[in-house]
Enzyme design. Structure first.
Site, short mmCIF file in Angstrom:
data_model
loop_
_atom_site.label_atom_id
_atom_site.label_comp_id
_atom_site.label_asym_id
_atom_site.label_seq_id
_atom_site.Cartn_x
_atom_site.Cartn_y
_atom_site.Cartn_z
N HIS A 127 0.84 -1.19 0.00
CA HIS A 127 0.00 0.00 0.00
C HIS A 127 0.87 1.25 0.00
CE1 HIS A 127 -2.80 2.95 2.13
NE2 HIS A 127 -3.32 2.75 0.93
N HIS A 152 -7.26 9.16 -3.31
CA HIS A 152 -7.66 7.94 -4.02
C HIS A 152 -8.57 8.25 -5.21
CE1 HIS A 152 -6.50 6.33 -0.05
NE2 HIS A 152 -6.19 5.24 -0.71
N ARG A 232 2.33 20.16 -0.55
CA ARG A 232 2.23 18.70 -0.51
C ARG A 232 1.61 18.31 0.83
NH1 ARG A 232 0.93 14.08 -0.57
NH2 ARG A 232 2.29 12.27 -0.89
N CYS A 283 9.69 18.11 -3.00
CA CYS A 283 9.01 16.84 -2.76
C CYS A 283 9.82 15.71 -3.38
CB CYS A 283 7.61 16.87 -3.36
SG CYS A 283 6.73 15.30 -3.23
N TYR A 418 8.52 6.45 1.30
CA TYR A 418 9.71 7.23 0.94
C TYR A 418 10.96 6.35 0.95
CZ TYR A 418 6.67 11.22 1.14
OH TYR A 418 5.65 12.10 0.89
#
Length: 567
Positions: A127, A152, A232, A283, A418
């Site tokens: 996920h 989503h 972000r 980002c 990340y």
């Protein structure tokens, strides 16, 4: 088996993407049921997104199917509009059945969505938002969680993935109960109090807000105006009441050193010596769109605008830690190597203690941005500011700091979010994620923002301008630009930002170059740029694809129409 979301949310999604559905009318519109398809846009082209049908009551709705607009006038239910033909053949489960499969005691993990039942057991570790997030929905409906995590709805990827996990259908009476609960839940929109944003931002999603700084304006000012600084977010933006602001305390937890928790009010922090530093934030997914041209990744498809620069003001992080009683030598002896940050919205991340305590690291607990109080979108009342590190380590809405022997828990530090996996790996279950480090110091990057075609003495040139930035404080020492795929390079002139302190080059540089060109028959030229830092790290020619689409620092490429004088 489509997502279920409020009608106004879906129409806003279309408007934000500048897509149109030609006609929609209904007597009793409550929800829209999107499905993966293609929708025609105003300029005649088409684009992937979630298109859909309005559900509930008598209606006339426009469906977008197989690139053709089809009008269907009827009274339909959610299941009638959404079910694939074979859905009737699926086994029916009750919500009791679903709740009994919540992953506990070795059981599988089931969830429901839009009247369907899914077994997500094998997907948990993959996920993109982290296993601990998706596990919250175990044994129940996904709809309430997607109402909060609305990213989503910005892509069809969630439904593409979920299609493979369908095991049955939910009893219609149980789905009706979920729908009724969602109607009550939607009466209080968690995103109702979002800040106003500038129309110049390039918005990828509004809830939560994810938006790029407009690249064609990036070089207008070395310091990005607050209102054009990229955004972000993972959640709704916290809004503190006057009472909450008065009661705000930044907690510093040194309990692993045997010391009590120390609390600092905003006034306490502002009473400490102030430090200012110009820092570029980026980002980790900036330029993810370039990866998607190779193979699809998960996450926002950023172009080059998820990077911005500001002058930040606040108190040094090391000063706050020392004021709380930290003695660096003692912490090192006890094996405390990490400084953890936690946000008001629950986001967690950490950095190494060495960076936090370095006299040259310039880490801040920041409360100002370009001479003003931090805007809500950028962390009010305080945030961590970690120069040279990837954006996610600069935690907004900071409310707790902890010195620890281990890195922060959670998806943003220990999960897939990340971490850069090898190009061959698309299933996290095939690797030991604990052995893959989270992103910390950033690499080296560049971008081309503005170009102009000029002719001089029958020779053709493109005057190009752009930016470059390296993580870790490594000064950018050179930028090269080519108009023939690297066959020949022109060294650009770094005209701003090139005078930063040695190994404390926390901010970007601006460059310009005059590049001779030989356009192809269609009048197009592809420019590419690559930057070099003080350690002689150089941007690679090709992207090193990874499933999360992180850290794309390949040569930046921009196609220029030479038949147009200005681009």
């Amino acid at each position: 088996h489509p997502p279920l979301l409020p009608f106004n949310m879906f129409t806003r999604l279309l408007q934000n993407r500048r897509h149109v559905i030609h006609s929609i009318s209904t007597n009793q519109t409550k929800f829209i049921a999107p499905f993966s398809s293609r929708v025609h846009v105003e300029d005649g082209s088409s684009d992937n997104l979630l298109a859909g049908a309005i559900i509930a009551g008598s209606l006339a709705a426009t469906f977008v199917l197989s690139d053709k607009l089809v009008t269907r006038n009827s009274s339909v239910t959610l299941m009638e509009a959404a079910r694939p033909v074979e859905v009737e053949e699926l086994k029916e489960y009750s919500m009791v059945d679903v709740k009994s499969n919540d992953g506990k005691d070795g059981k599988p993990i089931w969830v429901t969505y839009g009247g369907m039942v899914y077994n997500i057991t094998d997907f948990i570790s993959n996920h993109p938002g982290g296993s601990e997030k998706i596990i919250q929905a175990a044994g129940g409906p996904v709809e309430p969680w997607w109402n909060l995590y609305r990213q989503h709805f910005s892509t069809d990827l969630p439904m593409v993935l979920m299609d493979k996990m369908v095991i049955g259908k939910l009893a219609e009476s149980d789905q009706a109960s979920v729908d009724e609960y969602m109607e009550r839940l939607l009466e209080e929109d968690p995103y109702a109090m979002e800040p106003d944003r500038d129309d110049g931002l390039r918005v990828h999603s509004e809830t939560p807000m994810n938006a790029e700084s407009p690249y064609e304006r990036m070089l207008d000012s070395y310091l990005t105006p607050n209102e054009l600084f990229y955004i972000r977010h993972h959640h709704p933006v916290p809004l503190l009441s006057e009472e909450q602001l008065r009661d705000y305390r930044l907690k510093v937890d040194l309990s692993e050193l045997g010391l009590p928790v120390k609390e600092f009010s905003l006034e306490d922090l502002k009473a400490m010596p102030k430090h200012e530093v110009v820092v570029t934030l980026q980002c980790s997914g900036n330029r993810r769109g370039g990866y998607n041209e190779i193979k699809r990744t998960s996450g926002t498809s950023w172009y080059q605008g998820a990077i911005s620069t500001a002058k930040w003001g606040g108190v040094k992080l090391r000063d706050v830690l020392e004021a709380a009683g930290l003695k660096e030598g003692v912490a090192i002896e006890k094996g405390l190597e990490h400084v953890r940050f936690q946000s008001i919205d629950g986001m967690k991340a950490s950095i190494d203690l060495a960076k936090a305590m370095s006299l040259y690291g310039d880490c801040l607990v920041a409360y100002e941005m370009n001479g003003e109080d931090l805007p809500r979108d950028h962390g009010f009342p305080v945030r961590s500011l970690i120069p040279g590190y990837v954006g996610v380590r600069n935690v907004k809405w900071l409310n707790e700091i902890q010195v620890s022997s281990s890195e922060a828990e959670g998806a943003w530090q220990r999960g897939l979010n990340y971490k850069t996996l090898p190009p061959s790996v698309t299933d996290v279950n095939s690797v030991d994620l604990t052995r893959i480090p989270a992103m910390q110091e950033a690499s080296i990057f560049s971008g081309i923002t503005n170009t102009e075609f000029v002719e001089e003495d029958e020779e053709m040139y493109i005057e190009a301008r752009g930016w470059a930035w390296a993580g870790g404080g490594r000064n950018v020492v050179r930028v090269d630009v080519s108009a023939n795929n690297g066959g020949n390079w022109i060294t650009a002139d770094i005209y701003e930002g090139g005078d930063q302190k040695f190994n404390r080059g926390w901010a970007w540089v601006f460059w310009k170059a005059k590049v001779p060109v030989n356009p192809s028959r269609d009048g197009k030229v592809e420019l590419c740029s690559k930057a070099v830092d003080i350690a002689y790290n150089i941007q690679p020619e090709k992207p090193d694809w990874n499933v999360r689409g992180l850290g794309n620092n390949s040569w930046f490429r921009k196609t220029v129409e030479t038949t147009t004088r200005k681009r």
